[in-house]
Write an enzyme that holds these catalytic residues in place. Structure first.
Site, PDB file in Angstrom:
ATOM      1  N   SER A 181       0.805  -1.225   0.000  1.00 56.79           N
ATOM      2  CA  SER A 181       0.000   0.000   0.000  1.00 56.79           C
ATOM      3  C   SER A 181       0.840   1.278   0.000  1.00 56.79           C
ATOM      4  O   SER A 181       0.328   2.349  -0.303  1.00 56.79           O
ATOM      5  CB  SER A 181      -0.944   0.019   1.206  1.00 56.79           C
ATOM      6  OG  SER A 181      -0.230   0.179   2.418  1.00 56.79           O
TER       7      SER A 181
ATOM      8  N   LYS B 177       0.965   5.064   6.688  1.00 55.96           N
ATOM      9  CA  LYS B 177       0.409   5.887   5.620  1.00 55.96           C
ATOM     10  C   LYS B 177       1.135   7.230   5.601  1.00 55.96           C
ATOM     11  O   LYS B 177       1.896   7.565   6.503  1.00 55.96           O
ATOM     12  CB  LYS B 177      -1.096   6.135   5.831  1.00 55.96           C
ATOM     13  CG  LYS B 177      -1.958   4.867   5.942  1.00 55.96           C
ATOM     14  CD  LYS B 177      -2.017   4.068   4.659  1.00 55.96           C
ATOM     15  CE  LYS B 177      -2.813   2.788   4.843  1.00 55.96           C
ATOM     16  NZ  LYS B 177      -2.676   1.876   3.673  1.00 55.96           N
TER      17      LYS B 177
END
Length: 268
Positions: free
Chosen positions: A76, A147
């Site tokens: 990701s 993230k």
């Protein structure tokens, strides 16, 4: 040089001519060979166990308060972070008044924002897993995420402008770190980040479950600042990728959010 005088006594079994077949040092028999070996081995194992335990305790304390390795289990955050990378998270980055900044790559606990509260499992299993994760030998907890910060408290984050770019406080952001071939977002949104919250996204936008996927959840996909574990500063493993996590100036032109705040954004 000897520091203790050595005294020998004649053994009762000595021959009449004065020759001694055996001698006792300092008037005492030494332990039998097997007893001496056992006596020497036990302290050695105790020392080894003590040193090993002290090292583990030191690493656990270090990982709890200063830095902690994390294993990257998914793509990701590609191309910045790759599957199997072990990153070092700086837990002191925001501990003394600092705040996460736009562009920072952070590790955070998604409980309450990305995942629901779960009942506690077996405490022994949890402790063993935490120990392995602290050494970077196991995947992080299922509630831990890595993230990139795209919006901080007060920011208005919109996707997308006419050129397909995300804008923050009205300024388009050139996100060179996004995976080649990915759009900044295929999900339209227009949000205002509450104070003490973060809007976060993965660099591999088409493969990342991030704030966009939780717009309808409690909290609207925003991560509380106090849930941030730390900033990902280094890639420690594999050796071929040993480096700092690249910084970005993509948000350099973004102005601070207006003091009075933005008007309420519509969730796209």
């Amino acid at each position: 040089m000897d520091t203790e005088a050595q005294h020998t006594e004649r053994d009762p079994s000595s021959d009449p001519e004065g020759g001694s077949r055996s001698a006792r040092v300092s008037g005492d028999d030494g332990p039998a060979p097997d007893e001496a070996s056992t006596a020497g081995t036990a302290p050695s194992w105790r020392r080894t166990a003590f040193v090993g335990g002290a090292c583990v305790a030191f690493v656990m304390l270090l990982s709890h308060f200063v830095v902690q390795p994390f294993l990257i289990p998914s793509g990701s955050m590609e191309p910045t972070l790759q599957v199997g990378d072990r990153i070092i998270v700086n837990k002191l980055a925001y501990r003394f008044g600092g705040e996460p900044a736009r562009g920072d790559v952070v590790v955070f606990d998604g409980t309450g924002s990305f995942v629901r509260e779960q009942p506690r499992g077996n405490p022994v299993t949890g402790l063993l897993h935490d120990g392995a994760a602290a050494l970077g030998l196991a995947e992080p907890d299922e509630t831990d995420f890595v993230k990139r910060v795209v919006g901080i408290g007060g920011d208005r984050v919109v996707c997308c402008d006419k050129d397909g770019r995300i804008t923050v406080n009205g300024v388009p952001v050139e996100e060179w770190y996004v995976m080649a071939g990915d759009r900044p977002s295929s999900v339209p949104f227009d949000i205002v980040v509450p104070q003490d919250r973060l809007w976060v996204m993965g660099d591999h936008r088409s493969q990342s479950s991030d704030s966009r996927d939780h717009l309808g959840s409690p909290g609207g996909g925003m991560v509380p600042v106090d849930r941030v574990v730390g900033r990902a500063d280094w890639i420690a493993w594999p050796f071929g990728r040993w480096s700092t996590v690249p910084a970005t100036d993509a948000f350099g032109a973004v102005p601070a959010a207006p003091a009075g705040g933005h008007g309420a954004g519509a969730h796209g």
